[in-house]
Design a protein around this motif. Structure first.
Motif, mmCIF file in Angstrom:
data_model
loop_
_atom_site.group_PDB
_atom_site.id
_atom_site.type_symbol
_atom_site.label_atom_id
_atom_site.label_comp_id
_atom_site.label_asym_id
_atom_site.label_seq_id
_atom_site.Cartn_x
_atom_site.Cartn_y
_atom_site.Cartn_z
ATOM 1 N N UNK A 24 0.827 -1.218 0.000
ATOM 2 C CA UNK A 24 0.000 0.000 0.000
ATOM 3 C C UNK A 24 0.855 1.259 0.000
ATOM 4 N N UNK A 25 2.104 1.157 0.455
ATOM 5 C CA UNK A 25 2.998 2.307 0.400
ATOM 6 C C UNK A 25 3.373 2.636 -1.038
ATOM 7 N N UNK A 26 3.466 1.599 -1.882
ATOM 8 C CA UNK A 26 3.977 1.780 -3.238
ATOM 9 C C UNK A 26 2.924 1.691 -4.338
ATOM 10 N N UNK A 27 1.645 1.597 -3.973
ATOM 11 C CA UNK A 27 0.601 1.584 -4.998
ATOM 12 C C UNK A 27 0.727 2.792 -5.919
ATOM 13 N N UNK A 28 1.123 3.917 -5.317
ATOM 14 C CA UNK A 28 1.250 5.159 -6.088
ATOM 15 C C UNK A 28 2.248 5.040 -7.217
ATOM 16 N N UNK A 29 3.263 4.209 -7.046
ATOM 17 C CA UNK A 29 4.293 4.092 -8.078
ATOM 18 C C UNK A 29 3.688 3.746 -9.428
ATOM 19 N N UNK A 30 2.720 2.835 -9.412
ATOM 20 C CA UNK A 30 2.127 2.370 -10.661
ATOM 21 C C UNK A 30 0.924 3.199 -11.078
ATOM 22 N N UNK A 31 0.109 3.615 -10.122
ATOM 23 C CA UNK A 31 -1.226 4.091 -10.471
ATOM 24 C C UNK A 31 -1.501 5.567 -10.198
ATOM 25 N N UNK A 32 -0.572 6.276 -9.568
ATOM 26 C CA UNK A 32 -0.861 7.672 -9.213
ATOM 27 C C UNK A 32 -1.159 8.531 -10.432
ATOM 28 N N UNK A 33 -0.347 8.412 -11.487
ATOM 29 C CA UNK A 33 -0.556 9.277 -12.652
ATOM 30 C C UNK A 33 -1.804 8.878 -13.430
ATOM 31 N N UNK A 34 -2.109 7.586 -13.498
ATOM 32 C CA UNK A 34 -3.323 7.148 -14.199
ATOM 33 C C UNK A 34 -4.582 7.606 -13.482
ATOM 34 N N UNK A 173 -3.747 8.699 -25.238
ATOM 35 C CA UNK A 173 -2.739 8.488 -24.207
ATOM 36 C C UNK A 173 -3.342 7.899 -22.930
ATOM 37 N N UNK A 174 -4.604 8.199 -22.664
ATOM 38 C CA UNK A 174 -5.246 7.557 -21.515
ATOM 39 C C UNK A 174 -5.346 6.050 -21.720
ATOM 40 N N UNK A 254 2.126 12.893 -20.413
ATOM 41 C CA UNK A 254 3.175 12.836 -19.401
ATOM 42 C C UNK A 254 3.075 11.559 -18.573
ATOM 43 N N UNK A 255 1.847 11.191 -18.214
ATOM 44 C CA UNK A 255 1.646 9.984 -17.429
ATOM 45 C C UNK A 255 2.135 8.756 -18.165
ATOM 46 N N UNK A 256 1.817 8.684 -19.444
ATOM 47 C CA UNK A 256 2.259 7.544 -20.250
ATOM 48 C C UNK A 256 3.780 7.508 -20.336
ATOM 49 N N UNK A 257 4.404 8.660 -20.562
ATOM 50 C CA UNK A 257 5.864 8.724 -20.684
ATOM 51 C C UNK A 257 6.537 8.319 -19.372
ATOM 52 N N UNK A 258 6.022 8.820 -18.251
ATOM 53 C CA UNK A 258 6.611 8.504 -16.949
ATOM 54 C C UNK A 258 6.507 7.013 -16.646
ATOM 55 N N UNK A 259 5.353 6.430 -16.921
ATOM 56 C CA UNK A 259 5.150 5.010 -16.627
ATOM 57 C C UNK A 259 5.993 4.115 -17.530
ATOM 58 N N UNK A 260 6.089 4.468 -18.803
ATOM 59 C CA UNK A 260 6.886 3.668 -19.735
ATOM 60 C C UNK A 260 8.364 3.695 -19.348
ATOM 61 N N UNK A 261 8.862 4.881 -18.990
ATOM 62 C CA UNK A 261 10.265 4.997 -18.587
ATOM 63 C C UNK A 261 10.535 4.211 -17.311
ATOM 64 N N UNK A 262 9.627 4.315 -16.350
ATOM 65 C CA UNK A 262 9.812 3.622 -15.073
ATOM 66 C C UNK A 262 9.801 2.106 -15.250
ATOM 67 N N UNK A 263 8.883 1.607 -16.075
ATOM 68 C CA UNK A 263 8.811 0.169 -16.315
ATOM 69 C C UNK A 263 10.112 -0.361 -16.885
ATOM 70 N N UNK A 289 8.798 13.870 -16.550
ATOM 71 C CA UNK A 289 7.635 14.170 -17.382
ATOM 72 C C UNK A 289 7.144 15.597 -17.155
ATOM 73 N N UNK A 290 7.251 16.074 -15.913
ATOM 74 C CA UNK A 290 6.872 17.455 -15.630
ATOM 75 C C UNK A 290 7.777 18.448 -16.336
ATOM 76 N N UNK A 291 9.071 18.147 -16.352
ATOM 77 C CA UNK A 291 10.021 19.033 -17.027
ATOM 78 C C UNK A 291 9.910 18.959 -18.544
#
Length: 384
Positions: A24-34, A173-174, A254-263, A289-291
């Protein structure tokens, strides 16, 4: 089963409890931007993430081997030391969750183990060269790599779609985010569930139930996967708010780019046996992604607090793990009971504090602040 003593059983249960908090601490890693961009409904997002974390747990065991036979000397470790290390990791996870800070569960675990083994077995019980190679170097490099990759991907995404209709771009992108967020969840299960597998395997080795350098048995893999999946499904909404809304205002490209890079970074590291922090990787991806979007606001105050938490996570957890190990070493079973009761009391206090300003699926996107006191009291905010 003769080797599974009461203490070993307690350590295994505590390890799975840590795995649950890791989820539950890391759920945000995958799903926060979506969740922030509206690509997925909050409850749907955590359900998908939970299931894929379980699946990911079965994909590799390289990280588990790094923990069970890499950063500490498994011939000197006792179940009591492992219990003490887990206490430090769990309490740090809960404290940072209360504050909505996406700190590293991985480094909390490593810090707790290092502190406990150092106190219990001496400094020669810790392989500091492996800590530098497998933990510290990836901790510095991985968020930078993810951030640069996300920045470039975001820039290209906006350039390529500059002449397209905004509604079409957002919808496309969604849909892409559903796939990319799912891959992050799969990667998270592959990387983070293995850390608990490694701890349980180390416990079994120290108790004589497994041979030196043994890999995790199937039941260990399955139980670790289920624990992190269940924790993920409950949703760490406080941290989801910070990562989805607190760092920058995320749009779907941005969300798609951040998630793809992280994966990409997480799966590559898991294959190589680097026990990196998925939190740091995903945070780096979001900042990148913000920058990468022109005129996007990046809340550097929030980013600064996150980095400060990253820097103190390992030593703070090591301190608690070391103190707990001292009590366990000198107090035996009585010391273990005392540490367990103290940890339970602190955990209960943290949960009670969180209910003064709850964050849940219904209000996770309402603001980028996370408070731990009443509305009239001073707020601990993750906003800039």
């Amino acid at each position: 089963m003769d080797h599974i003593t009461f203490l070993v059983a307690v350590v295994i249960v505590t390890a799975l409890a840590f795995d649950f908090t890791n989820g539950f601490h890391d759920t945000a890693n995958a799903m926060a931007t979506s969740i922030a961009t509206g690509a997925l409904r909050p409850r749907t997002a955590v359900l998908i993430s939970g299931v894929l974390n379980v699946v990911g747990a079965f994909l590799s065991t390289e990280v588990a081997k790094t923990i069970s036979g890499g950063i500490v000397d498994d011939t000197l470790v006792t179940p009591g030391m492992i219990f003490a290390g887990l206490v430090g990791a769990i309490l740090w996870n809960l404290a940072t969750w209360l504050l909505g800070l996406p700190s590293s569960s991985s480094h909390a675990l490593f810090g707790g183990l290092i502190g406990a083994v150092w106190v219990g077995a001496g400094e020669h019980g810790v392989h500091f060269d492996k800590v530098v190679e497998k933990v510290l170097i990836p901790a510095v490099a991985s968020p930078l790599v993810a951030g640069v990759a996300a920045l470039i991907a975001t820039y290209l995404a906006y350039r390529i779609t500059a002449r397209a209709r905004q509604k079409t771009v957002t919808k496309g992108f969604r849909l892409g985010q559903i796939a990319s967020a799912s891959l992050v969840s799969l990667a998270h299960g592959t990387n983070d569930a293995q850390k608990t597998m490694g701890v349980i395997t180390l416990t079994l080795i120290s108790a004589g139930a497994l041979g030196h350098d043994a890999g995790p048995p199937l039941w260990v893999i399955a139980s670790a996967g289920l624990a992190i999946g269940l924790g993920t499904y409950l949703g760490g909404w406080r941290i989801i708010r910070t990562m989805g809304k607190g760092l920058t205002d995320i749009q779907s490209p941005q969300g798609f780019a951040a998630e793809a890079a992280s994966t990409t970074v997480i799966l590559t590291s898991a294959h190589l046996g680097f026990a990196l922090s998925t939190t740091q990787v995903c945070s780096g991806g979001i900042l990148g992604a913000g920058l990468g979007r022109r005129l996007a606001e990046v809340r550097w105050g929030t980013a600064g607090r996150m980095v400060a938490a990253w820097l103190v996570t390992l030593p703070a957890a090591a301190l608690v793990g070391g103190l707990s190990a001292s009590m366990v070493t000198h107090g035996g079973n009585f010391g273990i009971v005392v540490i367990a009761l103290l940890a339970l009391a602190v955990a209960t206090f943290i949960v009670v504090m969180s209910r003064r300003n709850p964050v849940h699926a219904s209000n996770v996107n309402e603001t980028h602040e996370v408070s731990v006191r009443g509305a009239a009291a001073t707020q601990v905010s993750t906003a800039a």
